[in-house]
Enzyme design. Structure first.
Site, PDB file in Angstrom:
ATOM      1  N   TYR A  45       0.853  -1.189   0.000  1.00  0.00           N
ATOM      2  CA  TYR A  45       0.000   0.000   0.000  1.00  0.00           C
ATOM      3  C   TYR A  45       0.891   1.243   0.000  1.00  0.00           C
ATOM      4  CZ  TYR A  45      -4.178   2.745   1.479  1.00  0.00           C
ATOM      5  OH  TYR A  45      -5.229   3.628   1.560  1.00  0.00           O
ATOM      6  N   CYS A  46       0.662   2.131  -0.969  1.00  0.00           N
ATOM      7  CA  CYS A  46       1.355   3.419  -1.045  1.00  0.00           C
ATOM      8  C   CYS A  46       2.869   3.205  -1.066  1.00  0.00           C
ATOM      9  CB  CYS A  46       0.914   4.312   0.109  1.00  0.00           C
ATOM     10  SG  CYS A  46       1.489   6.022  -0.023  1.00  0.00           S
TER      11      CYS A  46
END
Length: 582
Positions: free
Chosen positions: A315-316
């Site tokens: 994530y990210c």
């Protein structure tokens, strides 16, 4: 209750209307004459003045003329409201939540204040766009600064120009301002803006509640294994790498919003890495350490469950790191350790990385160095940076509601998480900003390396599911799309409604937003969107169907599939200690 809705404002007399009509007409005539002179070759030749760009060149004078013409038109509508047409506002103004209350339109004085603000804002931004001799990066920084200034100077942010605040002050005898001052002083004391009731949520009480155990702890992370809720589970487990810029429980909010709980209920053996918030002991931690930590976590799960490979989610920033991890594994001949990779709003090519690029220049980097004398960056600095990206919603909205109106803070789990900051190793943070955001080195084959292994994204053949948010202001969809230009394996791209957080945390049961898919081979995001099919609701079910398609084998959820019953012994209950450390 005293209100400002229906002020006793006498209508102007006929003589007054005739006088002001003459004034406006004469002003328009003067502007017309001035505009004709400015449009002449050389500009204002009768005065013999040199043409100075930005001062008296024809384009600048025409912009000035347009501003004053619009201003006079605004005054004319104020003096004679009957001539103003209803419903003729631009859509952006009509939808602006700062001015949603009817008092902003029903009261002529505040309607003039509101429209004057929009008029000045529009012309200021037009002036930035019209600047010549400024490169596009500098111009975008000026646009960002101008938008931030305009958001700060909104009449909704000041007591005497906000009709709601004036009404509240009259109604409460000024107690709203005293309560707002108390809220402001409390925020100044803690060095951070409060968005939600600080006592409404607590990790382990009503957040991060999915049952599980911490089964490994290193100086950099804790590894959590979650308790299965089904008799059978997928043979290939899932390892989730959340960003260490924030706490992991964005994926494990209240039970009805938890991605982790939902994934467990789908029959997936879920492991998650909970990163440690940086302190002085982590002053030498670099990006290499996070990449090697991801590889270590993958190997730990493989060995504990006696399996060949895992599914992985990044994530990210942890997705950016996962991309580098896959490239390193491929270069080391170990690509098979990851059966599939899923990327939540992750970037590898930072050429179009959005408004965060406005914070990346030599002066900003020098300032960051001074903010981290002990080897780590206080998380409140980064929280402020992200809040500035949406200053209207995450700063000034709360200034108005909580400082001026003195309203109580509403409980909101996502905003509690947003304010639960983590510290960052300054060595990693600076290299991340310089190597990726500023110099965009990750997409240059072999320029970066980990433990002597060059990173080349073109080597990655792992099947990948790539999710982007249509309204993402941190990792713009166009930037996320660029992953498809580098990986060599089979890819599936999904464009989700909403942004960086709500676009990811969108449980099916809520029935919110939508997502778009386009199975046709396309080269650009624009082509993807043009041929995409929209599906209402969450993209999570599509993802889990894709995951099962990679390997649908199942095994009994017993033995090492139960936290603490295999080679990995339980150290403590989830959510662990690192998520609570500051």
């Amino acid at each position: 209750m005293a209100t400002l809705d229906t002020p006793e404002m006498p209508l102007p007399s006929l003589d007054a209307l005739q006088h002001w009509t003459w004034v406006i007409g004469r002003a328009q005539q003067m502007l017309l004459e001035s505009g004709l002179a400015a449009a002449a070759p050389g500009g204002a030749p009768d005065l013999g003045l040199p043409v100075v760009p930005g001062i008296n060149d024809p384009a600048t004078l025409q912009r000035a003329e347009a501003f004053w013409t619009d201003s006079l038109g605004l005054w004319q509508r104020f003096l004679d409201p009957a001539r103003a047409e209803k419903g003729d506002e631009p859509p952006g103004q009509a939808r602006d939540k700062r001015f949603a209350a009817p008092q902003w339109r029903d009261n002529p004085v505040f309607d003039l204040i509101r429209q004057s603000y929009f008029l000045i804002s529009d012309h200021l931004l037009r002036g930035v766009d019209a600047l010549e001799g400024v490169d596009e990066k500098q111009k975008e920084q000026l646009r960002f600064a101008a938008r931030g200034f305009l958001d700060a100077m909104s009449p909704s942010n000041f007591p005497v120009t906000n009709p709601l605040v004036l009404e509240k002050t009259i109604e409460t005898g000024g107690e709203n301002l005293l309560k707002g001052l108390q809220n402001m002083l409390a925020d100044l004391a803690k060095g951070q803006l409060t968005h939600t009731d600080p006592n409404a949520f607590e990790v382990g009480r009503n957040l991060a509640m999915t049952p599980g155990k911490v089964v490994k702890r290193t100086p950099l992370y804790e590894l959590i294994q979650y308790t299965p809720t089904t008799d059978k589970v997928l043979a290939v487990p899932l390892v989730i790498f959340p960003p260490w810029i924030n706490r992991f429980y964005i994926l494990d909010l209240t039970p009805e919003k938890s991605f982790i709980r939902w994934a467990v209920d789908q029959g997936i053996t879920v492991f998650l890495v909970s990163w440690k918030s940086a302190d002085a002991s982590m002053k030498d931690v670099a990006w290499d350490d996070y990449i090697e930590a991801q590889i270590e976590a993958i190997d730990t799960v493989r060995q504990a469950l006696k399996i060949d490979s895992v599914h992985a989610i990044g994530y990210c920033v942890a997705g950016t790191t996962l991309a580098a991890t896959l490239a390193v594994l491929a270069a080391r001949g170990a690509a098979d350790k990851v059966k599939s990779a899923t990327f939540f709003t992750a970037q590898v090519d930072f050429a179009q990385a959005g408004e965060l690029l406005n914070f990346i220049d030599d002066d900003q980097l020098a300032m960051i160095r001074t903010l981290a004398p002990d080897g780590y960056l206080d998380g409140r600095y980064l929280a402020l940076t992200f809040n500035l990206l949406r200053g209207r919603d995450l700063i000034w909205n709360y200034v108005t509601n909580n400082y001026l109106l003195g309203q109580d803070y509403a409980p909101f789990d996502l905003l509690h998480w947003n304010g639960d900051t983590t510290n960052l190793p300054s060595k990693w943070h600076l290299s991340y900003l310089m190597d990726l955001y500023r110099d965009n080195l990750l997409v240059k084959p072999g320029v970066l390396s980990v433990g002597g292994t060059p990173i080349d994204l073109r080597l990655v053949k792992t099947p990948a599911y790539i999710q982007a948010g249509r309204e993402d202001h941190i990792a713009p969809a166009e930037s996320v799309w660029s992953i498809t230009r580098y990986f060599a394996g089979p890819l599936k791209f999904v464009l989700a409604g909403s942004g960086h957080i709500a676009g990811v945390v969108n449980p099916p049961a809520l029935g919110k937003y939508q997502y778009w898919l386009n199975p046709a081979p396309v080269e650009t995001l624009a082509e993807f969107v043009a041929g995409a099919v929209e599906t209402k609701g969450s993209w999570w079910p599509d993802w889990v169907d894709w995951l099962r398609a990679q390997d649908g084998r199942t095994v009994a959820a017993k033995g090492a599939r139960q936290p603490g019953r295999g080679p990995l012994k339980a150290l403590e209950d989830a959510p662990g200690s690192y998520v609570r450390s500051h």
